[in-house]
Structures are given as structure tokens and as C-alpha cells.
Motif scaffolding. Structure first.
Motif, PDB file in Angstrom:
ATOM      1  N   UNK A   1       1.100   8.289   3.298  1.00 36.42           N
ATOM      2  CA  UNK A   1       1.556   9.642   2.978  1.00 36.42           C
ATOM      3  C   UNK A   1       1.812   9.743   1.478  1.00 36.42           C
ATOM      4  N   UNK A   2       1.156  10.667   0.770  1.00 32.75           N
ATOM      5  CA  UNK A   2       1.298  10.763  -0.692  1.00 32.75           C
ATOM      6  C   UNK A   2       2.746  10.951  -1.148  1.00 32.75           C
ATOM      7  N   UNK A   3       3.504  11.788  -0.459  1.00 31.12           N
ATOM      8  CA  UNK A   3       4.890  12.027  -0.873  1.00 31.12           C
ATOM      9  C   UNK A   3       5.727  10.768  -0.699  1.00 31.12           C
ATOM     10  N   UNK A   4       5.541  10.100   0.428  1.00 34.20           N
ATOM     11  CA  UNK A   4       6.284   8.861   0.676  1.00 34.20           C
ATOM     12  C   UNK A   4       5.865   7.775  -0.317  1.00 34.20           C
ATOM     13  N   UNK A   5       4.578   7.691  -0.584  1.00 35.61           N
ATOM     14  CA  UNK A   5       4.078   6.685  -1.525  1.00 35.61           C
ATOM     15  C   UNK A   5       4.649   6.915  -2.918  1.00 35.61           C
ATOM     16  N   UNK A   6       4.694   8.193  -3.341  1.00 40.22           N
ATOM     17  CA  UNK A   6       5.238   8.497  -4.662  1.00 40.22           C
ATOM     18  C   UNK A   6       6.707   8.161  -4.769  1.00 40.22           C
TER      19      UNK A   6
ATOM     20  N   UNK B   1      15.636   4.251   6.200  1.00 34.04           N
ATOM     21  CA  UNK B   1      15.109   5.458   6.844  1.00 34.04           C
ATOM     22  C   UNK B   1      13.593   5.407   6.969  1.00 34.04           C
ATOM     23  N   UNK B   2      12.930   4.705   6.037  1.00 33.62           N
ATOM     24  CA  UNK B   2      11.480   4.557   6.148  1.00 33.62           C
ATOM     25  C   UNK B   2      11.115   3.574   7.250  1.00 33.62           C
ATOM     26  N   UNK B   3      11.902   2.541   7.411  1.00 33.83           N
ATOM     27  CA  UNK B   3      11.665   1.599   8.503  1.00 33.83           C
ATOM     28  C   UNK B   3      11.861   2.308   9.838  1.00 33.83           C
ATOM     29  N   UNK B   4      12.899   3.128   9.912  1.00 35.61           N
ATOM     30  CA  UNK B   4      13.153   3.879  11.140  1.00 35.61           C
ATOM     31  C   UNK B   4      12.018   4.848  11.425  1.00 35.61           C
ATOM     32  N   UNK B   5      11.556   5.561  10.401  1.00 36.61           N
ATOM     33  CA  UNK B   5      10.450   6.505  10.566  1.00 36.61           C
ATOM     34  C   UNK B   5       9.183   5.785  11.024  1.00 36.61           C
ATOM     35  N   UNK B   6       8.936   4.611  10.465  1.00 34.89           N
ATOM     36  CA  UNK B   6       7.753   3.818  10.834  1.00 34.89           C
ATOM     37  C   UNK B   6       7.806   3.408  12.306  1.00 34.89           C
ATOM     38  N   UNK B   7       8.938   2.857  12.731  1.00 35.53           N
ATOM     39  CA  UNK B   7       9.057   2.391  14.111  1.00 35.53           C
ATOM     40  C   UNK B   7       9.006   3.553  15.102  1.00 35.53           C
TER      41      UNK B   7
ATOM     42  N   UNK C   1       0.977   2.574  -6.360  1.00 33.95           N
ATOM     43  CA  UNK C   1       1.097   2.071  -4.994  1.00 33.95           C
ATOM     44  C   UNK C   1       0.117   0.962  -4.652  1.00 33.95           C
ATOM     45  N   UNK C   2      -1.092   1.013  -5.209  1.00 28.71           N
ATOM     46  CA  UNK C   2      -2.074  -0.019  -4.920  1.00 28.71           C
ATOM     47  C   UNK C   2      -1.726  -1.379  -5.499  1.00 28.71           C
ATOM     48  N   UNK C   3      -0.776  -1.400  -6.446  1.00 24.65           N
ATOM     49  CA  UNK C   3      -0.388  -2.656  -7.078  1.00 24.65           C
ATOM     50  C   UNK C   3       0.920  -3.213  -6.518  1.00 24.65           C
ATOM     51  N   UNK C   4       1.526  -2.498  -5.563  1.00 26.18           N
ATOM     52  CA  UNK C   4       2.827  -2.891  -5.025  1.00 26.18           C
ATOM     53  C   UNK C   4       2.669  -3.369  -3.587  1.00 26.18           C
ATOM     54  N   UNK C   5       3.267  -4.504  -3.288  1.00 26.40           N
ATOM     55  CA  UNK C   5       3.249  -5.052  -1.933  1.00 26.40           C
ATOM     56  C   UNK C   5       4.554  -4.646  -1.239  1.00 26.40           C
ATOM     57  N   UNK C   6       4.454  -3.705  -0.309  1.00 29.15           N
ATOM     58  CA  UNK C   6       5.635  -3.218   0.408  1.00 29.15           C
ATOM     59  C   UNK C   6       5.793  -4.008   1.699  1.00 29.15           C
ATOM     60  N   UNK C   7       6.830  -4.803   1.768  1.00 27.73           N
ATOM     61  CA  UNK C   7       7.056  -5.636   2.944  1.00 27.73           C
ATOM     62  C   UNK C   7       8.190  -5.086   3.795  1.00 27.73           C
ATOM     63  N   UNK C   8       8.078  -5.281   5.088  1.00 28.68           N
ATOM     64  CA  UNK C   8       9.120  -4.864   6.013  1.00 28.68           C
ATOM     65  C   UNK C   8      10.394  -5.653   5.711  1.00 28.68           C
TER      66      UNK C   8
ATOM     67  N   UNK D   1       1.899  -6.194   8.804  1.00 24.77           N
ATOM     68  CA  UNK D   1       0.697  -5.717   8.121  1.00 24.77           C
ATOM     69  C   UNK D   1       0.540  -4.212   8.274  1.00 24.77           C
ATOM     70  N   UNK D   2       0.847  -3.720   9.474  1.00 28.60           N
ATOM     71  CA  UNK D   2       0.742  -2.268   9.692  1.00 28.60           C
ATOM     72  C   UNK D   2       1.737  -1.513   8.826  1.00 28.60           C
ATOM     73  N   UNK D   3       2.945  -2.058   8.669  1.00 31.31           N
ATOM     74  CA  UNK D   3       3.942  -1.408   7.818  1.00 31.31           C
ATOM     75  C   UNK D   3       3.466  -1.357   6.368  1.00 31.31           C
ATOM     76  N   UNK D   4       2.863  -2.440   5.883  1.00 33.36           N
ATOM     77  CA  UNK D   4       2.393  -2.497   4.491  1.00 33.36           C
ATOM     78  C   UNK D   4       1.327  -1.438   4.224  1.00 33.36           C
ATOM     79  N   UNK D   5       0.575  -1.064   5.248  1.00 34.22           N
ATOM     80  CA  UNK D   5      -0.437  -0.015   5.103  1.00 34.22           C
ATOM     81  C   UNK D   5       0.200   1.366   5.269  1.00 34.22           C
ATOM     82  N   UNK D   6       1.100   1.489   6.243  1.00 30.49           N
ATOM     83  CA  UNK D   6       1.687   2.783   6.587  1.00 30.49           C
ATOM     84  C   UNK D   6       2.477   3.397   5.436  1.00 30.49           C
ATOM     85  N   UNK D   7       3.208   2.594   4.693  1.00 32.34           N
ATOM     86  CA  UNK D   7       4.096   3.157   3.652  1.00 32.34           C
ATOM     87  C   UNK D   7       3.328   3.941   2.601  1.00 32.34           C
ATOM     88  N   UNK D   8       2.051   3.600   2.370  1.00 38.08           N
ATOM     89  CA  UNK D   8       1.293   4.263   1.314  1.00 38.08           C
ATOM     90  C   UNK D   8       0.366   5.358   1.845  1.00 38.08           C
TER      91      UNK D   8
END
Length: 272
Positions: free
Chosen positions: A247-252, A145-151, A130-137, A238-245
Motif C-alpha cells: 500500500x503506497x500510503x503505508x509504505x510512505x 497497529x500494522x502488525x494487527x492490520x496484517x494479521x 521502501x525497496x531498500x528497507x527490510x521490514x521484519x515482523x 516473508x508475507x509480512x515483508x511483502x505486505x508492508x510495502x
């Protein structure tokens, strides 16, 4: 033009070049045999454009079964097209994760494909963390479903709905009147749900005003409102890029999806 003549500088005489009277490019001499399987494969690829077991066997002066044994892992049997041989440089490159799944499925019923599985496993790219992946909105590999959960979480709004039919088409619906939507993560003119949809669709974020003129209504850019909306969009992304990682289960789950979909390409190699 100078190549069309042979000029004698001493006698100041010119004569037509040999190309006017005879053939100057000799035809290639066909190779009638080969000493090794690698040479036979190279000759076959040069003359036929593909690996043909019958032609390789002819060049080696052996049967097709013996020729296949000599070729070893210089070529691989294609599980998708029985009887077709693929040179190692081509088979062990490209989307090797998809090829590995196909090879494992074929090897379950036919043991000769086990060598394919072993070869592909040596070239599978290392899984990124996860630390090597850039997750963009709006990234294609991030489920809606992750975008919906984030918002829903950052806007404290369970009415948020996010749909992604495909491509760059997104639909984001939710309250546009709350303080979180119009002040914290958006603006009055560009609420957070609309900003999130624009980011996902990679649209230019602008706020425009409608001005009436003698020639009719005209849309003009509102620079202050546009700048404010763009700043909120940056904060949201920027907040989304931090939020996705966080939660350990979501990050995995997301790291697994990313590696499966976007980290399966092996470059072509001609070693050996």
C-alpha cells in the motif's frame, strides 16, 4: 631485562642503564601560543580534552569574540548547553537527525544557530526507499497497529488484537480455530496468532510433547510438528515483508518512520 643495562660486547662489560641515575623521558614542552585557530583548537583539545574558548583566545593572543570568529565552523555552539563549544568532528556525527531538530528549534529564536542547521544538513544520510528497507515482523520501528492490520487481513479475523508494551514483549490474540490460522498460516499445534507472537518476540519456535514416565512427566521435542511450525513461521514473516510495502500510503509512512528512527547516524569524519 636487557634494557636495564648497557653491554659492551667488545670488552664484555655491563653497566647500569641511564634510567638508574637520571631522568630519561623529558617532560613535554607546553605550547604557549598558536598561529592559526585550527592549531589553537588542536592544542586546547590535547591539553584540556575539550574546546575552551578562553584557552583558545589565550593561545591566539586575541579576545574571545575574535577567537570565536576565527574558529568559524571548526566548532559549533551546542544548543542544548549554551556556552559549550563542540568540535565539528563530534557535532557533525552521531544521531544527526536529532541534532538537526534541536538546531532548527534553537535557530527559530537565535540566528547564530543557523550555521548549525546548514552544517547538519550536509551530513544527513540519504533517505532510503521502501525497496531498500527490510521490514521484519517484530521490528522496533514497525508499529503494532500494522502488525494487527496484517494479521486481520491474512487471517480474515477482525477479532485479532496486537499490543506491544515495549522491548521484546508482544501480545497477539485472535482465533486459533480457523482454517487460515491452523492450516494456511499456522498449524494445529502452533496457530498463526501464537506464531506471530513468537516471531515478534524472537523466540525459538518449538513444539513439545508431554510424556509420562515412571520418574514423572517429561517434555520432549516433537521434530515433525516443530519443522511444520517453523516452515509456517518463515512463510508468515516473508508475507509480512511483502505486505508492508504493497500500500503506497503505508509504505510512505513506514519508510519515513524508519529513516527518522534508524537512518540518522552519520560516521565521524576528521576531514580538514
Amino acid at each position: 631485562v636487557c634494557a636495564l643495562e648497557e653491554f659492551d660486547s667488545a670488552g664484555q662489560r655491563a653497566a647500569k642503564a641511564a634510567i638508574f641515575s637520571r631522568r630519561v623521558v623529558a617532560p613535554r614542552t607546553p605550547r604557549l601560543g598558536a598561529d592559526t585557530a585550527a592549531d589553537a583548537l588542536a592544542i586546547c583539545l590535547d591539553t584540556c580534552g575539550e574546546a575552551r574558548l578562553g584557552e583558545i583566545a589565550r593561545l591566539l593572543g586575541t579576545s574571545e569574540d575574535e577567537a570565536r570568529g576565527q574558529l568559524g565552523t571548526l566548532v559549533f555552539d551546542d544548543p542544548g548547553q549554551p556556552g559549550r563549544l563542540v568540535p565539528a568532528a563530534g557535532y557533525l556525527s552521531g544521531n544527526v537527525r536529532d541534532k538537526l531538530r534541536a538546531a532548527e528549534h534553537a535557530a527559530a529564536s537565535d540566528g547564530r544557530y543557523a550555521v548549525n542547521v546548514a552544517g547538519l544538513r550536509t551530513v544527513i544520510p540519504r533517505d532510503l526507499t521502501p525497496g531498500e528497507i527490510d521490514a521484519r515482523l517484530g521490528a522496533a520501528w514497525v508499529s503494532d497497529r500494522y502488525v494487527e492490520e496484517f494479521l486481520r487481513e491474512i487471517l480474515d479475523d477482525d477479532s485479532v488484537r496486537v499490543e506491544h508494551p515495549g522491548g521484546q514483549v508482544w501480545a497477539v490474540r485472535g482465533s486459533t480455530r480457523s482454517v487460515l490460522a491452523t492450516s494456511t498460516w499456522g498449524t494445529e499445534r502452533y496457530p498463526a496468532p501464537a506464531l506471530a507472537q513468537a516471531i515478534c518476540e524472537q523466540r525459538k519456535i518449538e513444539v513439545r510433547d508431554l510424556i509420562r514416565t515412571p520418574d514423572g512427566d517429561r517434555s520432549v521435542l516433537n521434530p515433525d510438528a516443530t519443522l511444520a511450525a517453523q516452515e509456517k513461521a518463515t512463510e508468515l514473516a516473508e508475507r509480512f515483508s511483502e505486505w508492508v510495502w504493497e500500500d503506497p500510503a503505508r509504505a510512505g509512512d513506514l519508510a519515513r518512520v524508519y529513516n527518522e528512527r534508524s537512518n540518522g547516524i552519520a560516521p565521524r569524519s576528521y576531514d580538514d
